[in-house]
Design a protein around this motif. Structure first.
Motif, PDB file in Angstrom:
ATOM      1  N   ASN A  16       0.815  -1.215   0.000  1.00 53.98           N
ATOM      2  CA  ASN A  16       0.000   0.000   0.000  1.00 53.98           C
ATOM      3  C   ASN A  16       0.845   1.260   0.000  1.00 53.98           C
ATOM      4  O   ASN A  16       0.440   2.283  -0.544  1.00 53.98           O
ATOM      5  CB  ASN A  16      -0.949   0.008   1.200  1.00 53.98           C
ATOM      6  N   SER A  17       2.023   1.203   0.627  1.00 50.25           N
ATOM      7  CA  SER A  17       2.878   2.388   0.691  1.00 50.25           C
ATOM      8  C   SER A  17       3.591   2.665  -0.629  1.00 50.25           C
ATOM      9  O   SER A  17       3.678   3.809  -1.057  1.00 50.25           O
ATOM     10  CB  SER A  17       3.936   2.219   1.786  1.00 50.25           C
ATOM     11  N   LEU A  18       4.092   1.619  -1.249  1.00 50.15           N
ATOM     12  CA  LEU A  18       4.902   1.799  -2.453  1.00 50.15           C
ATOM     13  C   LEU A  18       4.082   1.842  -3.735  1.00 50.15           C
ATOM     14  O   LEU A  18       4.471   2.505  -4.695  1.00 50.15           O
ATOM     15  CB  LEU A  18       5.951   0.688  -2.546  1.00 50.15           C
ATOM     16  N   PHE A  19       2.981   1.131  -3.755  1.00 51.94           N
ATOM     17  CA  PHE A  19       2.131   1.077  -4.943  1.00 51.94           C
ATOM     18  C   PHE A  19       0.688   1.287  -4.507  1.00 51.94           C
ATOM     19  O   PHE A  19       0.321   0.934  -3.398  1.00 51.94           O
ATOM     20  CB  PHE A  19       2.242  -0.288  -5.643  1.00 51.94           C
ATOM     21  N   ASP A  20      -0.112   1.818  -5.374  1.00 48.01           N
ATOM     22  CA  ASP A  20      -1.533   1.941  -5.097  1.00 48.01           C
ATOM     23  C   ASP A  20      -2.117   0.537  -5.023  1.00 48.01           C
ATOM     24  O   ASP A  20      -1.826  -0.315  -5.869  1.00 48.01           O
ATOM     25  CB  ASP A  20      -2.206   2.750  -6.210  1.00 48.01           C
ATOM     26  N   PHE A  21      -2.937   0.258  -3.991  1.00 46.90           N
ATOM     27  CA  PHE A  21      -3.414  -1.109  -3.804  1.00 46.90           C
ATOM     28  C   PHE A  21      -4.186  -1.626  -5.015  1.00 46.90           C
ATOM     29  O   PHE A  21      -4.096  -2.803  -5.345  1.00 46.90           O
ATOM     30  CB  PHE A  21      -4.287  -1.241  -2.553  1.00 46.90           C
ATOM     31  N   GLN A  22      -4.935  -0.769  -5.682  1.00 44.44           N
ATOM     32  CA  GLN A  22      -5.700  -1.217  -6.855  1.00 44.44           C
ATOM     33  C   GLN A  22      -4.770  -1.777  -7.927  1.00 44.44           C
ATOM     34  O   GLN A  22      -5.088  -2.775  -8.575  1.00 44.44           O
ATOM     35  CB  GLN A  22      -6.537  -0.076  -7.433  1.00 44.44           C
TER      36      GLN A  22
END
Length: 70
Positions: free
Chosen positions: A22-28
């Motif tokens: 979630n921090s490094l990439f958008d969860f979607q």
């Protein structure tokens, strides 16, 4: 992101792994990549360089503070 998505499939209960995702990439986008690996979806996850570096900096600062408190 492909490796991270694969790890999210194998270890969905790992909170640290999900926090990094979630921090490094958008969860979607991670979810889209997970679906592609499972061969349910054809759309790949997109990587936002700005979101990645913002998340990396925040994660790094939080890790540094945690190490100092110990």
């Amino acid at each position: 992101m492909c490796n991270l998505a694969g790890m999210c499939i194998e270890y969905p209960e790992n909170e640290v792994l999900l926090e990094y995702a979630n921090s490094l990439f958008d969860f979607q986008n991670v979810y889209n990549e997970m679906q592609r690996i499972r061969e349910v979806g054809a759309q790949r996850g997109q990587i936002s360089i700005q979101h990645f570096f913002d998340g990396w900096i925040i994660t790094r600062e939080l890790s540094r503070r945690h190490i100092v408190k110990i």
